[in-house]
Design an enzyme around this catalytic site. Sequence first.
Site, PDB file in Angstrom:
ATOM      1  N   HIS A 530       0.939  -1.178   0.033  1.00 23.18           N
ATOM      2  CA  HIS A 530       0.056  -0.075   0.057  1.00 23.18           C
ATOM      3  C   HIS A 530       0.928   1.321  -0.121  1.00 23.18           C
ATOM      4  O   HIS A 530       0.620   2.152   0.782  1.00 23.18           O
ATOM      5  CB  HIS A 530      -0.888  -0.096   1.258  1.00 23.18           C
ATOM      6  CG  HIS A 530      -2.011  -0.916   1.304  1.00 23.18           C
ATOM      7  ND1 HIS A 530      -2.620  -1.243   2.397  1.00 23.18           N
ATOM      8  CD2 HIS A 530      -2.312  -1.691   0.456  1.00 23.18           C
ATOM      9  CE1 HIS A 530      -3.386  -2.139   2.140  1.00 23.18           C
ATOM     10  NE2 HIS A 530      -3.308  -2.852   0.839  1.00 23.18           N
ATOM     11  N   HIS A 573      -7.631   0.561   2.926  1.00 24.07           N
ATOM     12  CA  HIS A 573      -7.097   0.010   1.895  1.00 24.07           C
ATOM     13  C   HIS A 573      -7.297   0.927   0.678  1.00 24.07           C
ATOM     14  O   HIS A 573      -8.071   1.739   0.641  1.00 24.07           O
ATOM     15  CB  HIS A 573      -8.000  -1.367   1.390  1.00 24.07           C
ATOM     16  CG  HIS A 573      -7.716  -2.063   2.340  1.00 24.07           C
ATOM     17  ND1 HIS A 573      -7.218  -3.640   2.211  1.00 24.07           N
ATOM     18  CD2 HIS A 573      -8.069  -2.230   3.857  1.00 24.07           C
ATOM     19  CE1 HIS A 573      -7.299  -4.319   3.285  1.00 24.07           C
ATOM     20  NE2 HIS A 573      -7.573  -3.537   4.381  1.00 24.07           N
TER      21      HIS A 573
END
Length: 599
Positions: A530, A573
Amino acid sequence: MPSGAISDPTPINGATFDYIIIGAGNAGMPLANRLSEDSSKSVLVIEAGGDVRYDDTVRIANETYGDNKKNPDHSWIYPAVMQIENTKPDVWFGKGIGGSTNVNGQVWNAPSKAQVEAIAKLGNDGWSWEDLLKYYKRAQDYHPPSAELAADPGVTYDPEVHNSGGPVTISHPNITFVPQTQSVFVKAVKTALGMDRAQDLQSGDNVGVAFVAQTIHPNSTLQRVSSATSYFTPIENSRSNLVILLKSRATKIIWDDSANGTDAKAIGVEFQQYQGGQTFTAKTRGEVILSAGAMRSPFLLELSGVGDPRRLSTIGIAPKVNLPGVGLNHIEQYQVGTGAPVLNISWHGFGASSSIAQSNAIQLFGKNVTEVESYVRSKHATWAQDQVNGGAAYNVEGIMKQYELMTDGIFSNQVPIGENFFGNGFWGPLSSLSMSMYVLTPYSRGYVHAISSNPWSDPVFNPRFFTVPFDMDMEVAHLRSARKIFNTTEMQSIMYNTTFSPLCNCTLDSAEEYGFLRSHAIQSYSTLDHSVGTCSMMPKEYGGVVNSKFMVYGTQNLRVVDASIIPMQLSAHPQATVYAIAEKAADIIKNQHTNSTQS
């Protein structure tokens, strides 16, 4: 001029486009779709990978991470230099039309409102929760949970933050649910941490336990939804002004050498299909937009002479734009896992987990939270100087501003700092309970840089994990929360032999336990892939790379639109936020060119 997806660069060589987008991923495909809505504008997308939409490990949204990671047609892999106690993790991202949306865990959620507002407070006008929410909604085609799931395990949602009719299908597929275990997880989190149910983790109020929407077609056999299937497939045969050139690596941005004394002007892009092969050129009368992700966008900027002149000169690249923040401020989330065998339950759920618990500082640090806050604030200056000394931040002033906003968010606004990602089989056999503990808001910073003028070399990647000790404190606190969850009577009722890994016969919250859990974290941590921050949207004097309208400082027509512009990690996310960012950027670009044409 051809249209659609092609692999032959011959008709592109020397041609001129209004927009050239580098990267056909999470941001690149939304941009290509929106900018080509104007039939008078020509759009070229240069993508290093191929068309992988119909490959089984991409098409089916199952636990196929390992298969995709091993496949060079699907993935970029970037190993890090040696990290804490001789660990050497890597990050990996998707390749091909769809980018990382081809290989991710399909979770759709949004950060805290306070974190979006903090981006504005960092010095970015025009950014707010309400503004970005408009783009989250524009991107999505939301399908509410079935009556069955609404009843058990009790899936809820907030209709005010969702929309139908957008490109990206998101849903709560029945096939991904195992109510026997997920209902127990919700109760156990309440018992262990006092955590209530959250109505919807896209609402901006994202502390709590909830069942998230996923980018999976509803009522299907786990059919993945990607940026390619959402933004390209529906228009593939109807936009004569859009072409996606596959299996072609952008190697350098071409500049207008006559623009002396003014901001640099991009006039094209060079690209190759293999190392040592012919160099092709595409030209632009409008803009070049980098959407290559947090590893490759700063890499391509440096290859094109945008970065720290001293660094560029040492690797044989002529400096064009003095921008020392390029490649700095890399921020990555990481995880540590645990698991336990399940007792007498027929496990019938498949695909990515839909069960998430997001914890704030009070839930993780309890009665010590005030003392923890005082400690963190007292260390800002020390940690900031360390990030600068380690080559990860441009100056103390800039990273201190980030730390102040982060700490305010964590302790004043109670944004989530950790996530318990609950499911089956990813930390043990498929029949086991599994839980990953994510640190969502790390303070440590790293860097990504080109090491030569060769575009086929890999950049050097140093995430500098755990260089701020509080990151380890958060991970250990999160592991403690997992122990508490597994030790509840609710979880014990579905566990075999009432044991879990790692097993520690030490007292909860003791110094001995801290040492044990720290050791487990170092031995087993991995990245969440990420990455953000390497082309940060913040003032140039803080080490920023782009302004609030995505324009690279010191240039007239070069933008970066992808996760690399996010200056601080978000408690979510990333895919939904990157979609929203791309939708917002498309509006800004279209409005600018409409206004300039009218004037």
